[in-house]
Design an enzyme around this catalytic site. Structure first.
Site, PDB file in Angstrom:
ATOM      1  CE1 TYR A  58      -2.712  -3.293   0.494  1.00  0.00           C
ATOM      2  CE2 TYR A  58      -3.047  -2.749   2.796  1.00  0.00           C
ATOM      3  CZ  TYR A  58      -3.229  -3.593   1.727  1.00  0.00           C
ATOM      4  OH  TYR A  58      -3.959  -4.746   1.908  1.00  0.00           O
ATOM      5  N   PRO A 205     -14.496  -7.311   2.223  1.00  0.00           N
ATOM      6  CG  PRO A 205     -14.613  -6.230   4.285  1.00  0.00           C
ATOM      7  CD  PRO A 205     -13.742  -6.370   3.072  1.00  0.00           C
TER       8      PRO A 205
END
Length: 281
Positions: A58, A205
């Site tokens: 990231y 999710p």
């Protein structure tokens, strides 16, 4: 190992609240974007989040540095977990796997420096490097744990067979695979984690499928007095006691919506309707 419905003991001894935060979407760019990212990270901790997930991937470590700026010195009970094994080539600028023992050691040292810690309580292998024997990759992490630089070892995007092979080398505390209400490709891995008491951190999710699935989720949300996003997160929390969702966002309002999903309770009938969506999504 689960201590109660709201917390989980990673590795059997590290307590975290089950609904965590994924920091991937936080921008480290200078100016207003960075200020907004710092505010989101700090608000997550204010709301009681005790599990924050980041990775070298990231931003090439910029995300780790951002979290350190926002939260260091870290409050007691806060777990910031990071991932290694995916690096950018200095020659081409392309990202690729590199989990050779020397490379892993270097990556862990860099992560310790960026996060401003002497020990990473949960370090996850972002991807298994197909060019390096699995035993060498996991064995190096086990050595780093013995040396005190790592507390616990996790894996990401692995199969049941890969998880089993890694566990023959050393104890595995967590697995981070893609999984949500409408994408259950890794259900066998989740089942294996549940059987072994291993934390399962589903990334991505929350996801949307076809119109029929969206309509059913919206209907359950209306009945539960919740948002569709909260319903998807509540379903994950109800799916298995080892599931630790890590939804990510760059907005405080969305963060607050996600965290509130921990208080949404689905009825058995609602869960049954949602369970059936995987076949139609």
């Amino acid at each position: 190992m689960t201590s109660d419905t709201g917390t989980f003991l990673i590795g059997g001894d590290l307590a975290v609240r089950r609904l965590g935060f994924g920091a991937m979407h936080l921008s480290a760019a200078p100016g207003p974007e960075r200020a907004a990212s710092l505010a989101v990270a700090r608000r997550a901790v204010e709301l009681g989040v005790t599990l924050i997930d980041t990775a070298h991937l990231y931003g090439g470590g910029a995300n780790e540095e951002l979290l350190a700026e926002a939260l260091h010195p870290y409050p007691d009970g806060l777990l910031v977990t990071t991932k290694v094994g995916v690096v950018r080539s200095p020659e081409t600028g392309e990202w690729g796997y590199d989990s050779r023992p020397a490379a892993l050691r270097e990556q862990v040292d860099h992560a310790l420096r960026r996060l401003r810690v002497e020990r990473i309580e949960l370090l996850q292998l972002h991807r298994i490097d197909p060019e390096t024997p699995l035993a060498d990759q996991i064995g190096t992490l086990a050595e780093l744990r013995t040396e005190g630089k790592i507390g616990r070892i996790g894996l990401s995007e692995v199969t049941v067979a890969e998880l089993a092979a890694a566990r023959e080398v050393t104890a595995i505390a967590s697995v981070q695979n893609r999984y949500n209400l409408l994408d259950r490709e890794h259900e066998p891995v989740l089942d294996a984690c549940e059987a072994a008491g291993i934390a399962f951190l589903p990334w991505r999710p929350v996801a949307w499928g076809g119109a029929g699935a969206t309509a059913e989720v919206a209907a359950v949300a209306a009945e539960a007095g919740a948002t569709p996003t909260q319903v998807m997160l509540a379903w994950l929390l109800a799916r298995s006691p080892v599931v630790l969702p890590i939804p990510g966002t760059s907005r405080v309002a969305h963060l607050e919506e996600n965290v509130a999903a921990a208080d949404v309770r689905l009825t058995p009938s609602q869960r049954d309707r949602l369970d059936r969506l995987a076949a139609t999504a």
